[in-house]
Design an enzyme around this catalytic site. Structure first.
Site, PDB file in Angstrom:
ATOM      1  N   HIS A 177       4.200  -8.543   4.424  1.00 29.51           N
ATOM      2  CA  HIS A 177       3.569  -7.936   3.242  1.00 29.51           C
ATOM      3  C   HIS A 177       4.264  -6.626   2.878  1.00 29.51           C
ATOM      4  CE1 HIS A 177       0.009  -6.748   0.710  1.00 29.51           C
ATOM      5  NE2 HIS A 177       0.436  -5.534   1.056  1.00 29.51           N
ATOM      6  N   GLU A 178       4.508  -5.790   3.877  1.00 29.16           N
ATOM      7  CA  GLU A 178       5.151  -4.490   3.618  1.00 29.16           C
ATOM      8  C   GLU A 178       6.610  -4.674   3.208  1.00 29.16           C
ATOM      9  OE1 GLU A 178       3.290  -2.077   3.230  1.00 29.16           O
ATOM     10  OE2 GLU A 178       1.536  -3.000   4.155  1.00 29.16           O
ATOM     11  N   HIS A 181       6.678  -5.403  -0.416  1.00 31.77           N
ATOM     12  CA  HIS A 181       6.560  -4.184  -1.242  1.00 31.77           C
ATOM     13  C   HIS A 181       7.927  -3.536  -1.420  1.00 31.77           C
ATOM     14  CE1 HIS A 181       2.384  -3.861  -2.127  1.00 31.77           C
ATOM     15  NE2 HIS A 181       1.982  -3.744  -0.873  1.00 31.77           N
ATOM     16  N   GLU A 258      -0.539  -5.895  -4.991  1.00 32.78           N
ATOM     17  CA  GLU A 258      -1.042  -6.387  -3.709  1.00 32.78           C
ATOM     18  C   GLU A 258      -1.059  -7.908  -3.672  1.00 32.78           C
ATOM     19  OE1 GLU A 258      -1.381  -4.520  -1.123  1.00 32.78           O
ATOM     20  OE2 GLU A 258      -0.917  -2.751  -2.317  1.00 32.78           O
TER      21      GLU A 258
END
Length: 342
Positions: A177-178, A181, A258
């Site tokens: 997930h990071e 980003h 997100e």
């Protein structure tokens, strides 16, 4: 997947555009604050007053005082631009240290945290990415974030509670997930928002306190200008406007990021169930008390919603899980066991 390649490209392009607009708007907000300071100086000192033809000292009208502050704008703009440039240099090289200080994060090495580095490295190899640096926050809260402006600066930070609570598959989902980003340029936009726009909020708060403190010290004395009270009110309004604009800019950043990062995590790991399980465990246990509200925008979960949810920086985890179930083929856990207290 939840979003196609075209949607991802549009998201990245929009983030790059917003980053440039934020940088361009920084000197404008500084100039607005500078104008407010000029009004305060005139109000306190009567600098806009003038000598009449008869050699008597005349007091400037409200309009003349405001115009006197306008005449100072070119000079103020120069100083604001110089200030923005200096702050840009400081923030460019020192933003990670600022963020680490705000959250209590400490850099870690591969030797100290091999599990963390192995999971992250495998994800980066699968996408040909440079492995970011790693940092850990020693707290029981379950959270994570990515930061950095360039490839050499990118850092992924996780909490100790997250590492101790999540299994390898779930932790891999959070790290993916990071990384998403970072790939989507969300990190650059958020850092610019926090470091460059956030300083406006800080400066406005300092100005407010200075005005209140100055008023208290004045003990009710008359201002240096006949229209001092009105000028102070106008200056107060300018500072409030700069503060509100800075806050508004931060909250115009799309919460869609997100959903995009969740989808990117599933794309990287091919394991939507692990991402759903990780989000379920994080929900209700993400609080990091020491972290400022501005920095919490970077977290994988920020439970703060502000007034009636209007200022929420993240969509509810429940909706994120629903999206993963509907679009990524994930399965909702039948029953989540209570999260162990670390």
């Amino acid at each position: 997947m939840m979003f196609g390649a075209a949607g991802l490209r549009s998201h990245i392009w929009n983030n790059n555009l917003k980053s440039m607009l934020l940088l361009a708007g920084f000197p404008v907000l500084l100039t607005l604050l500078g104008y407010a300071i000029a009004l305060l100086v005139i109000a306190m000192t009567g600098e806009a007053d003038y000598m009449t033809a008869k050699g008597q000292y005349g007091e400037a009208s409200l309009g003349q005082s405001m115009m006197a502050a306008v005449y100072l704008l070119p000079e103020i703009a120069v100083f604001a631009t110089i200030g923005a440039g200096i702050w840009f240099i400081i923030a460019w090289f020192g933003h990670q240290a600022m963020i680490n200080l705000a959250t209590g994060a400490s850099p870690v090495t591969r030797k100290a945290e091999p599990r963390l580095y192995n999971l992250l490295e495998n994800l980066c190899i699968s996408r040909g990415m440079t492995v970011p640096k790693m940092a850990i926050i020693e707290t029981a809260g379950l959270n994570a974030y990515a930061s950095g402006l360039t490839e050499s600066q990118y850092t992924v930070t996780v909490t100790r509670g997250l590492m101790q609570t999540l299994n390898d598959a779930e932790l891999e989902g959070v790290l993916a997930h990071e990384l998403s980003h970072i790939r989507n340029r969300d990190v650059r936009l958020l850092v610019i928002s926090i470091i460059f726009v956030g300083i406006i909020s800080f400066a406005a708060e300092i100005a407010f306190r200075g005005m209140l403190y100055g008023g208290m010290r004045g003990g009710g004395r008359r201002s240096g200008s006949r229209n001092g009270g009105a000028l102070i009110l106008i200056a107060f309004a300018c500072i409030a406007l700069a503060y509100v604009l800075a806050i508004a800019i931060r909250f115009t950043l799309s919460r869609q990021r997100e959903y995009m990062a969740d989808a990117g995590a599933v794309e990287l790991t091919r394991n939507p169930d692990a991402m759903i399980s990780a989000l379920s465990k994080i929900s209700g246990h993400s609080e990091i008390e020491k972290a400022p509200e501005e920095v919490r925008e970077m977290f994988i979960e920020n439970a703060s919603t502000g007034f009636m949810g209007v200022f929420a920086t993240h969509p509810p985890i429940e909706k994120r899980i629903e999206a993963l179930v509907e679009y990524a083929g994930g399965r909702r856990p039948e029953r989540m066991s209570s999260v162990p207290q670390v």
